[in-house]
Enzyme design. Structure first.
Site, PDB file in Angstrom:
ATOM      1  N   GLY A  97       2.116   2.991  10.853  1.00 17.31           N
ATOM      2  CA  GLY A  97       2.992   4.141  10.676  1.00 17.31           C
ATOM      3  C   GLY A  97       3.554   4.704  11.963  1.00 17.31           C
ATOM      4  O   GLY A  97       4.101   5.804  11.988  1.00 17.31           O
ATOM      5  N   GLY A 108       2.737  -0.955   4.468  1.00 15.41           N
ATOM      6  CA  GLY A 108       2.735   0.479   4.212  1.00 15.41           C
ATOM      7  C   GLY A 108       4.102   1.013   3.856  1.00 15.41           C
ATOM      8  O   GLY A 108       4.570   0.893   2.726  1.00 15.41           O
ATOM      9  N   GLY A 109       4.786   1.615   4.819  1.00 19.46           N
ATOM     10  CA  GLY A 109       6.048   2.299   4.568  1.00 19.46           C
ATOM     11  C   GLY A 109       7.107   1.440   3.885  1.00 19.46           C
ATOM     12  O   GLY A 109       7.840   1.921   3.014  1.00 19.46           O
ATOM     13  N   HIS A 121      -9.880   1.098   4.513  1.00 23.59           N
ATOM     14  CA  HIS A 121      -8.640   1.331   5.248  1.00 23.59           C
ATOM     15  C   HIS A 121      -8.914   2.278   6.407  1.00 23.59           C
ATOM     16  O   HIS A 121      -9.769   3.172   6.332  1.00 23.59           O
ATOM     17  CB  HIS A 121      -7.579   1.921   4.318  1.00 23.59           C
ATOM     18  CG  HIS A 121      -6.204   1.943   4.907  1.00 23.59           C
ATOM     19  ND1 HIS A 121      -5.789   2.935   5.786  1.00 23.59           N
ATOM     20  CD2 HIS A 121      -5.152   1.096   4.764  1.00 23.59           C
ATOM     21  CE1 HIS A 121      -4.540   2.696   6.145  1.00 23.59           C
ATOM     22  NE2 HIS A 121      -4.129   1.585   5.542  1.00 23.59           N
ATOM     23  N   GLU A 159      -5.772  -4.596  10.607  1.00 23.17           N
ATOM     24  CA  GLU A 159      -4.778  -3.548  10.831  1.00 23.17           C
ATOM     25  C   GLU A 159      -5.088  -2.822  12.138  1.00 23.17           C
ATOM     26  O   GLU A 159      -5.954  -1.963  12.186  1.00 23.17           O
ATOM     27  CB  GLU A 159      -4.757  -2.562   9.664  1.00 23.17           C
ATOM     28  CG  GLU A 159      -6.127  -2.131   9.142  1.00 23.17           C
ATOM     29  CD  GLU A 159      -6.055  -0.900   8.261  1.00 23.17           C
ATOM     30  OE1 GLU A 159      -4.963  -0.528   7.806  1.00 23.17           O
ATOM     31  OE2 GLU A 159      -7.112  -0.280   8.067  1.00 23.17           O
ATOM     32  N   SER A 181       3.123  -1.620  10.325  1.00 24.17           N
ATOM     33  CA  SER A 181       4.572  -1.576  10.512  1.00 24.17           C
ATOM     34  C   SER A 181       5.251  -2.913  10.217  1.00 24.17           C
ATOM     35  O   SER A 181       6.120  -3.373  10.960  1.00 24.17           O
ATOM     36  CB  SER A 181       4.910  -1.095  11.935  1.00 24.17           C
ATOM     37  OG  SER A 181       4.414   0.208  12.160  1.00 24.17           O
ATOM     38  N   GLU A 196      -7.485   4.796   7.490  1.00 26.64           N
ATOM     39  CA  GLU A 196      -7.364   6.227   7.164  1.00 26.64           C
ATOM     40  C   GLU A 196      -8.607   6.727   6.450  1.00 26.64           C
ATOM     41  O   GLU A 196      -9.032   7.871   6.655  1.00 26.64           O
ATOM     42  CB  GLU A 196      -6.108   6.444   6.316  1.00 26.64           C
ATOM     43  CG  GLU A 196      -4.828   6.196   7.102  1.00 26.64           C
ATOM     44  CD  GLU A 196      -3.619   5.892   6.244  1.00 26.64           C
ATOM     45  OE1 GLU A 196      -2.538   5.676   6.831  1.00 26.64           O
ATOM     46  OE2 GLU A 196      -3.744   5.862   4.996  1.00 26.64           O
ATOM     47  N   ASN A 218       0.830  -1.205   0.000  1.00 33.26           N
ATOM     48  CA  ASN A 218       0.000   0.000   0.000  1.00 33.26           C
ATOM     49  C   ASN A 218       0.866   1.258   0.000  1.00 33.26           C
ATOM     50  O   ASN A 218       1.387   1.659   1.041  1.00 33.26           O
ATOM     51  CB  ASN A 218      -0.930  -0.011   1.219  1.00 33.26           C
ATOM     52  CG  ASN A 218      -1.841   1.187   1.250  1.00 33.26           C
ATOM     53  OD1 ASN A 218      -2.054   1.863   0.237  1.00 33.26           O
ATOM     54  ND2 ASN A 218      -2.395   1.480   2.417  1.00 33.26           N
ATOM     55  N   TRP A 219       0.985   1.872  -1.157  1.00 31.60           N
ATOM     56  CA  TRP A 219       1.796   3.087  -1.280  1.00 31.60           C
ATOM     57  C   TRP A 219       1.174   4.308  -0.624  1.00 31.60           C
ATOM     58  O   TRP A 219       1.837   5.320  -0.436  1.00 31.60           O
ATOM     59  CB  TRP A 219       2.037   3.403  -2.756  1.00 31.60           C
ATOM     60  CG  TRP A 219       3.054   2.537  -3.418  1.00 31.60           C
ATOM     61  CD1 TRP A 219       3.818   1.566  -2.836  1.00 31.60           C
ATOM     62  CD2 TRP A 219       3.418   2.557  -4.808  1.00 31.60           C
ATOM     63  NE1 TRP A 219       4.642   0.986  -3.772  1.00 31.60           N
ATOM     64  CE2 TRP A 219       4.422   1.576  -4.988  1.00 31.60           C
ATOM     65  CE3 TRP A 219       3.005   3.310  -5.902  1.00 31.60           C
ATOM     66  CZ2 TRP A 219       5.003   1.337  -6.230  1.00 31.60           C
ATOM     67  CZ3 TRP A 219       3.579   3.061  -7.135  1.00 31.60           C
ATOM     68  CH2 TRP A 219       4.570   2.086  -7.300  1.00 31.60           C
ATOM     69  N   LYS A 220      -0.108   4.243  -0.332  1.00 31.11           N
ATOM     70  CA  LYS A 220      -0.833   5.414   0.185  1.00 31.11           C
ATOM     71  C   LYS A 220      -0.665   6.587  -0.791  1.00 31.11           C
ATOM     72  O   LYS A 220      -0.610   6.360  -2.002  1.00 31.11           O
ATOM     73  CB  LYS A 220      -0.383   5.743   1.610  1.00 31.11           C
ATOM     74  CG  LYS A 220      -0.504   4.527   2.547  1.00 31.11           C
ATOM     75  CD  LYS A 220      -0.355   4.877   3.989  1.00 31.11           C
ATOM     76  CE  LYS A 220      -0.506   3.614   4.841  1.00 31.11           C
ATOM     77  NZ  LYS A 220      -0.477   3.917   6.284  1.00 31.11           N
TER      78      LYS A 220
END
Length: 244
Positions: free
Chosen positions: A167, A227-228, A93, A161, A206, A95, A8-10
């Site tokens: 994050g 994610g990151g 998600h 999640e 994470s 967010e 997931n690049w967001k």
């Protein structure tokens, strides 16, 4: 069951950057048996991914409209994603739920639209820190899951999640991930019967090359929503190699 690493690049990477990332992956990528990569990218990046990702790597969207088509300025329909070559789409998600006030009913509507148009929805569920501290994380997440799967078929992926681990550098332990994955698996069996055995349950929060093997080694965890660590090709390949 094939492990899915949903990257997931967001809201990161321009189409030019997406093209470079895909080309770099193509130079170094070797498929690992039993592991599937899928890049969840901003809609504007999908064309670059379609043209440059190596064979065997899937891609998808990060959100989809609950509507088929019409006067919904700024929305992206499931048919548009499918036509762009997407195979997956993330819905619900944390967010989106927090910043856009998405409800379980909306998440379910998006998942149904995805399936109607031949996409596999990755339905996200999970609790905030205050819920976990009250030891209410299991019933909370299962209630969210039930609402988010209303009318949704079995061609779906579930991503657990814990919001407090996204994050933040904090990671739920592998046992924490397994606790919820097992509870989700039981809930899926109640809803779908024997077909639930084919539904992948991912952990997101994470995830990195140094912890993914332990997490995905649990019996009810079938991959990760990353994610990151998805933004750099060496990290992605490191995660894949850790699962050999």
């Amino acid at each position: 069951m094939t492990i899915l690493l949903a990257l997931n690049w967001k809201m990161n990477k321009t189409p030019t950057e997406a093209r470079s990332w895909a080309q770099e992956l193509g130079e170094k990528y070797a498929q690992v048996e039993g592991v599937e990569l899928a890049v969840m990218a901003p809609a504007l990046d999908l064309s670059a991914l379609s043209a440059n990702l190596p064979a065997g790597v899937a891609f998808g969207g990060q959100d989809v409209s609950e509507h088929e088509s019409g006067a919904y300025t700024g929305e992206v329909s499931a048919a548009m994603l499918k036509d762009a070559g997407a195979g997956y789409v993330v819905v619900g998600h944390s967010e989106r739920r927090e910043y856009h006030a998405e409800t379980d009913a909306q998440v379910a509507a998006k998942a149904r639209q995805a399936q109607k148009n031949g996409l596999i929805p990755i339905v996200c569920v999970g609790e905030k820190l205050e819920v976990r501290e009250k030891s209410e994380h299991v019933p909370f997440t299962l209630a969210q899951l039930a609402g988010s799967l209303e009318g949704v078929g079995t061609d779906v992926v579930i991503a657990y999640e814990p919001v407090w681990a996204i994050g933040t550098g904090k990671t739920a332990t592998a046992d924490d991930a397994e606790e919820l994955a097992a509870a989700i698996r039981n809930a899926l069996k109640q809803q779908y019967g024997e077909k639930a055995a084919g539904i992948r349950v991912l952990y997101g929060g994470s995830v990195k090359p140094d912890n993914i093997a332990e997490i995905c080694g649990k019996p009810n965890v079938n991959g990760a929503l990353v994610g990151g660590a998805s933004l750099k090709v060496p990290d992605v390949l490191g995660m894949q190699d850790a699962l050999k």
